[in-house]
Design an enzyme around this catalytic site. Sequence first.
Site, PDB file in Angstrom:
ATOM      1  CG  HIS B  22      -1.880  -1.153   1.201  1.00  0.00           C
ATOM      2  ND1 HIS B  22      -2.158  -1.928   2.295  1.00  0.00           N
ATOM      3  CD2 HIS B  22      -2.620  -1.660   0.183  1.00  0.00           C
ATOM      4  CE1 HIS B  22      -3.043  -2.850   1.962  1.00  0.00           C
ATOM      5  NE2 HIS B  22      -3.335  -2.711   0.676  1.00  0.00           N
ATOM      6  CD  GLU B  25      -0.839   0.284   4.642  1.00  0.00           C
ATOM      7  OE1 GLU B  25      -0.173  -0.714   4.988  1.00  0.00           O
ATOM      8  OE2 GLU B  25      -2.065   0.236   4.421  1.00  0.00           O
ATOM      9  CG  HIS B 127       0.400  -4.208   5.231  1.00  0.00           C
ATOM     10  ND1 HIS B 127      -0.277  -3.630   4.190  1.00  0.00           N
ATOM     11  CD2 HIS B 127       0.822  -5.421   4.786  1.00  0.00           C
ATOM     12  CE1 HIS B 127      -0.300  -4.460   3.160  1.00  0.00           C
ATOM     13  NE2 HIS B 127       0.361  -5.559   3.478  1.00  0.00           N
ATOM     14  CD  GLU B 170      -1.728  -3.866   9.305  1.00  0.00           C
ATOM     15  OE1 GLU B 170      -1.586  -2.663   9.048  1.00  0.00           O
ATOM     16  OE2 GLU B 170      -2.100  -4.723   8.466  1.00  0.00           O
TER      17      GLU B 170
END
Lengths: 304, 304
Positions: B22, B25, B127, B170
């Site tokens: 992404h 990010e 992420h 994450e």
Amino acid sequence: MEVDQVVPLPRLPRVAVCGGTHGNELSGVYLVRELLKLQREVMKKEQEEDLKPASVLLVLSNPRAMQQCRRYVDTDLNQCTATLYFLSPSGPLSDMAPYEIIRSRELNALLGPKGSPAAVDLVCDLHNTTANMGLCFIAYSDCDWICLHIFRHLQCVITLNLNPRSAAMEIGPQPHGVVRSNIYTAMKVGVQHMLDWVRLFNSGNVFEGGFVDVFTMVKHIDYPRDSETRNITAAIHPCLQDRDFCLLHPEDPLFQTFSGETVRYKGTEPLYPFFINECAYYEKGIALSLARKRHIICHCAFKD
Amino acid sequence: MEVDQVVPLPRLPRVAVCGGTHGNELSGVYLVRELLKLQREVMKKEQEEDLKPASVLLVLSNPRAMQQCRRYVDTDLNQCTATLYFLSPSGPLSDMAPYEIIRSRELNALLGPKGSPAAVDLVCDLHNTTANMGLCFIAYSDCDWICLHIFRHLQCVITLNLNPRSAAMEIGPQPHGVVRSNIYTAMKVGVQHMLDWVRLFNSGNVFEGGFVDVFTMVKHIDYPRDSETRNITAAIHPCLQDRDFCLLHPEDPLFQTFSGETVRYKGTEPLYPFFINECAYYEKGIALSLARKRHIICHCAFKD
């Protein structure tokens, strides 16, 4: 000039509150939508309380950017409106004109035209920041008595010396594209206080003078960057992150490079940092801004 | 099965670390760039310490989205790679194919092709989230012993039961489009721990068994929405915001509407919320996800 000097000011029959000027700054988007729903009830309350109602124009400034949850579609609407103010607002537009240029013409017609008798008397533009700035009013002059009196109800004032009788309400920290309930509520209370002040002012209240602390912008600082790629090579130092409006001294940590080294502040004057690590300013080359704090007189004011 | 059961596992000669899947990010973007710079030094260190080096493939997954600082250009690359895994990865692509579909073919060729002997043995996809989730590993099965052993070095495990031998790291809270030094450093340490584990494993170390707490996703909850416009009408309640992985009980506050009312959790089972107020999930209709916590056996493991 004395602190007890009295300044007569023109009344403010038309006030505009604008959200969504940046389409991914969601507090203002949802607050203006909510206020639009409540507007009829508010007008009813004003009549019951026998206050002279201010005509509050509620505007969603950049609907296309809001729909895409982006700051802007083609170009920053903030800069468009500033440009339009200083340049001609009425020349012909090409078919290929950026969306925000077209939209700023529409806003100028809705809120102005600037300088005309029909123009609104005060614009409050609602913004969010990823910086830990709390609730701030950003005014464009430090001798705008109306803004100074509104600001006295609030936490913090920054003056940028740009253009007249409009103010931004800036609140953070909140990621763009996210709405946080505490930030939404703080903005709602801020806007209510501002509108209450305008109603009392229009009804003839006299507001006492006093002193106000304002932060006047001195300069911006960019991130360290790779000389070839222009990619940033450091982030805001953990000791500085979230310390907006806390005095930064020479040799204090400023950045931490991605390999772990500390880069220090090399200025000679202690200054107040703000807009620390604002998301939208990476592309503008601004890691933080620095301000001087000033203690200025705000004169007693009433409606002329 | 006993906790002291021993599981022989294939070695992991090829590991991939991917950032920028992404494009907004930023921890993974800057960490992969930094690791690319350091890769030569790391390989030198491995030789000095007589560790069998893992071949670490460093990948910037979505360069076009990174350049625009957006999650994706045409469609979410996360979903493309999942789709490609389950569907055919080799059919012809039209000239009008979305950028991320084209890019996922390139990534499949680089990291795979899936199922081929040349494919990497472990993918770690980096992420960020705006949720206050700390450092989490998201695995796609709760009987992937390699992932479970890596996870034992780390804070938190979520299993989503999706697809094999890849894990997402994450980390949050961090606004998209922003890099915060503390979050960057935590991700860097997490990736270093993961790579250290792989090197030790490949060198023949035996890893003791034990128990691991994992959170298994049960369901998503959407925001309250206006039935006509589909706009959200509430934000995460201030009492729930930033309380990821803290047990949510029936009747606990869930949302606060923009007019100030509290909406409560109407489930009958206490569950653990996570991805609370993740920016990118507004468009997916997810305000938060709910998980059950489980205490599972992680068997003793060594390289076969």
